[in-house]
Design a protein around this motif. Structure first.
Motif, PDB file in Angstrom:
ATOM      1  N   ARG A   1       0.817  -1.191   0.000  1.00  0.00           N
ATOM      2  CA  ARG A   1       0.000   0.000   0.000  1.00  0.00           C
ATOM      3  C   ARG A   1       0.864   1.259   0.000  1.00  0.00           C
ATOM      4  N   THR A   2       1.998   1.180   0.675  1.00  0.00           N
ATOM      5  CA  THR A   2       2.881   2.344   0.779  1.00  0.00           C
ATOM      6  C   THR A   2       4.262   1.985   0.233  1.00  0.00           C
ATOM      7  N   MET A   3       4.737   2.808  -0.666  1.00  0.00           N
ATOM      8  CA  MET A   3       6.100   2.670  -1.180  1.00  0.00           C
ATOM      9  C   MET A   3       6.776   4.027  -1.100  1.00  0.00           C
ATOM     10  N   ALA A   4       8.081   4.013  -0.892  1.00  0.00           N
ATOM     11  CA  ALA A   4       8.779   5.269  -0.652  1.00  0.00           C
ATOM     12  C   ALA A   4      10.196   5.235  -1.194  1.00  0.00           C
ATOM     13  N   TRP A   5      10.756   6.422  -1.316  1.00  0.00           N
ATOM     14  CA  TRP A   5      12.161   6.595  -1.672  1.00  0.00           C
ATOM     15  C   TRP A   5      12.869   7.308  -0.531  1.00  0.00           C
ATOM     16  N   PHE A   6      14.037   6.803  -0.195  1.00  0.00           N
ATOM     17  CA  PHE A   6      14.941   7.450   0.736  1.00  0.00           C
ATOM     18  C   PHE A   6      16.276   7.608   0.012  1.00  0.00           C
ATOM     19  N   ARG A   7      17.131   8.471   0.518  1.00  0.00           N
ATOM     20  CA  ARG A   7      18.447   8.615  -0.087  1.00  0.00           C
ATOM     21  C   ARG A   7      19.481   8.850   1.000  1.00  0.00           C
ATOM     22  N   GLN A   8      20.719   8.520   0.653  1.00  0.00           N
ATOM     23  CA  GLN A   8      21.812   8.697   1.595  1.00  0.00           C
ATOM     24  C   GLN A   8      23.033   9.210   0.857  1.00  0.00           C
ATOM     25  N   ALA A   9      23.484  10.384   1.269  1.00  0.00           N
ATOM     26  CA  ALA A   9      24.707  10.964   0.710  1.00  0.00           C
ATOM     27  C   ALA A   9      25.888  10.501   1.558  1.00  0.00           C
ATOM     28  N   PRO A  10      27.086  10.495   0.991  1.00  0.00           N
ATOM     29  CA  PRO A  10      28.269  10.070   1.749  1.00  0.00           C
ATOM     30  C   PRO A  10      28.431  10.871   3.032  1.00  0.00           C
ATOM     31  N   GLY A  11      28.614  10.167   4.138  1.00  0.00           N
ATOM     32  CA  GLY A  11      28.824  10.824   5.418  1.00  0.00           C
ATOM     33  C   GLY A  11      27.591  11.386   6.076  1.00  0.00           C
ATOM     34  N   LYS A  12      26.432  11.141   5.467  1.00  0.00           N
ATOM     35  CA  LYS A  12      25.195  11.661   6.025  1.00  0.00           C
ATOM     36  C   LYS A  12      24.221  10.534   6.321  1.00  0.00           C
ATOM     37  N   GLU A  13      23.233  10.837   7.134  1.00  0.00           N
ATOM     38  CA  GLU A  13      22.216   9.848   7.448  1.00  0.00           C
ATOM     39  C   GLU A  13      21.236   9.719   6.285  1.00  0.00           C
ATOM     40  N   ARG A  14      20.602   8.571   6.219  1.00  0.00           N
ATOM     41  CA  ARG A  14      19.590   8.355   5.203  1.00  0.00           C
ATOM     42  C   ARG A  14      18.397   9.267   5.488  1.00  0.00           C
ATOM     43  N   GLU A  15      17.847   9.865   4.432  1.00  0.00           N
ATOM     44  CA  GLU A  15      16.748  10.804   4.609  1.00  0.00           C
ATOM     45  C   GLU A  15      15.586  10.461   3.701  1.00  0.00           C
ATOM     46  N   PHE A  16      14.418  10.835   4.130  1.00  0.00           N
ATOM     47  CA  PHE A  16      13.204  10.635   3.361  1.00  0.00           C
ATOM     48  C   PHE A  16      13.186  11.540   2.141  1.00  0.00           C
TER      49      PHE A  16
ATOM     50  N   SER B   1      15.265  19.046 -12.608  1.00  0.00           N
ATOM     51  CA  SER B   1      16.025  20.169 -12.043  1.00  0.00           C
ATOM     52  C   SER B   1      16.969  19.696 -10.944  1.00  0.00           C
ATOM     53  N   LEU B   2      17.708  18.653 -11.249  1.00  0.00           N
ATOM     54  CA  LEU B   2      18.580  18.045 -10.245  1.00  0.00           C
ATOM     55  C   LEU B   2      19.677  19.002  -9.805  1.00  0.00           C
ATOM     56  N   LYS B   3      19.989  18.928  -8.516  1.00  0.00           N
ATOM     57  CA  LYS B   3      21.012  19.757  -7.913  1.00  0.00           C
ATOM     58  C   LYS B   3      22.163  18.880  -7.410  1.00  0.00           C
ATOM     59  N   LEU B   4      23.300  19.496  -7.171  1.00  0.00           N
ATOM     60  CA  LEU B   4      24.449  18.756  -6.662  1.00  0.00           C
ATOM     61  C   LEU B   4      24.090  17.997  -5.387  1.00  0.00           C
ATOM     62  N   GLU B   5      23.288  18.636  -4.546  1.00  0.00           N
ATOM     63  CA  GLU B   5      22.943  18.035  -3.255  1.00  0.00           C
ATOM     64  C   GLU B   5      21.936  16.888  -3.368  1.00  0.00           C
ATOM     65  N   ASP B   6      21.471  16.602  -4.556  1.00  0.00           N
ATOM     66  CA  ASP B   6      20.597  15.446  -4.755  1.00  0.00           C
ATOM     67  C   ASP B   6      21.402  14.152  -4.934  1.00  0.00           C
ATOM     68  N   SER B   7      22.709  14.268  -5.008  1.00  0.00           N
ATOM     69  CA  SER B   7      23.543  13.084  -5.187  1.00  0.00           C
ATOM     70  C   SER B   7      23.456  12.163  -3.979  1.00  0.00           C
ATOM     71  N   GLY B   8      23.528  10.872  -4.252  1.00  0.00           N
ATOM     72  CA  GLY B   8      23.501   9.894  -3.179  1.00  0.00           C
ATOM     73  C   GLY B   8      22.972   8.562  -3.674  1.00  0.00           C
ATOM     74  N   VAL B   9      22.896   7.619  -2.763  1.00  0.00           N
ATOM     75  CA  VAL B   9      22.290   6.333  -3.085  1.00  0.00           C
ATOM     76  C   VAL B   9      20.810   6.418  -2.741  1.00  0.00           C
ATOM     77  N   TYR B  10      19.993   6.100  -3.727  1.00  0.00           N
ATOM     78  CA  TYR B  10      18.543   6.153  -3.546  1.00  0.00           C
ATOM     79  C   TYR B  10      18.030   4.740  -3.293  1.00  0.00           C
ATOM     80  N   TYR B  11      17.286   4.618  -2.211  1.00  0.00           N
ATOM     81  CA  TYR B  11      16.725   3.333  -1.818  1.00  0.00           C
ATOM     82  C   TYR B  11      15.208   3.374  -1.919  1.00  0.00           C
ATOM     83  N   CYS B  12      14.627   2.305  -2.421  1.00  0.00           N
ATOM     84  CA  CYS B  12      13.179   2.207  -2.359  1.00  0.00           C
ATOM     85  C   CYS B  12      12.803   1.330  -1.169  1.00  0.00           C
ATOM     86  N   ALA B  13      11.665   1.619  -0.604  1.00  0.00           N
ATOM     87  CA  ALA B  13      11.190   0.905   0.569  1.00  0.00           C
ATOM     88  C   ALA B  13       9.693   0.684   0.427  1.00  0.00           C
ATOM     89  N   ALA B  14       9.193  -0.323   1.113  1.00  0.00           N
ATOM     90  CA  ALA B  14       7.770  -0.633   0.991  1.00  0.00           C
ATOM     91  C   ALA B  14       7.252  -1.256   2.276  1.00  0.00           C
TER      92      ALA B  14
END
Length: 120
Positions: A29-44, A79-92
């Motif tokens: 029912r719920t699916m989401a994307w999170f991302r994690q940049a180097p040295g930072k916590e994973r964020e919604f 309109s991607l920005k430099l700060e959008d870089s990271g590993v993108y994870y899908c979750a469900a």
């Protein structure tokens, strides 16, 4: 149950990418994307649960969608920005309430991640 994320890559600032997350084994029912940049916590980043949820950092630039027939979720990133870089994870998950949709601990299933690099 498996979540397979794909679509990452290298793109210049201002460019676009479309991520996909294909679910197999069950529907969610719920699916989401999170991302994690180097040295930072994973964020919604964004979630889809009959309603679309976005973080303030991507609202207006990213669009989440879900194809129930294919059991696949998408994230159109413009309109991607430099700060959008990271590993993108899908979750469900199922049974996720509105107040926790932005919390990674609410999700039971995770994909392997796909790298997004925004660089000039």
């Amino acid at each position: 149950v498996q979540l397979q994320a794909s679509g990452g890559g290298l793109v210049q600032p201002g460019g676009s990418l479309r991520l996909s997350c294909a679910a197999s084994g069950r529907t969610f029912r719920t699916m989401a994307w999170f991302r994690q940049a180097p040295g930072k916590e994973r964020e919604f980043v964004s979630a889809f649960r009959s309603y679309e949820y976005y973080s303030d950092r991507v609202k207006g630039r990213f669009t989440i969608s879900k194809d129930n027939a294919k059991n696949t979720m998408y994230l159109q990133m413009n309109s991607l920005k430099l700060e959008d870089s990271g590993v993108y994870y899908c979750a469900a998950g199922n049974g996720i309430i509105t107040s926790t949709v932005r919390s990674e601990t609410a999700y039971d299933y995770w994909g392997q991640g796909t790298q997004v690099t925004v660089s000039s």
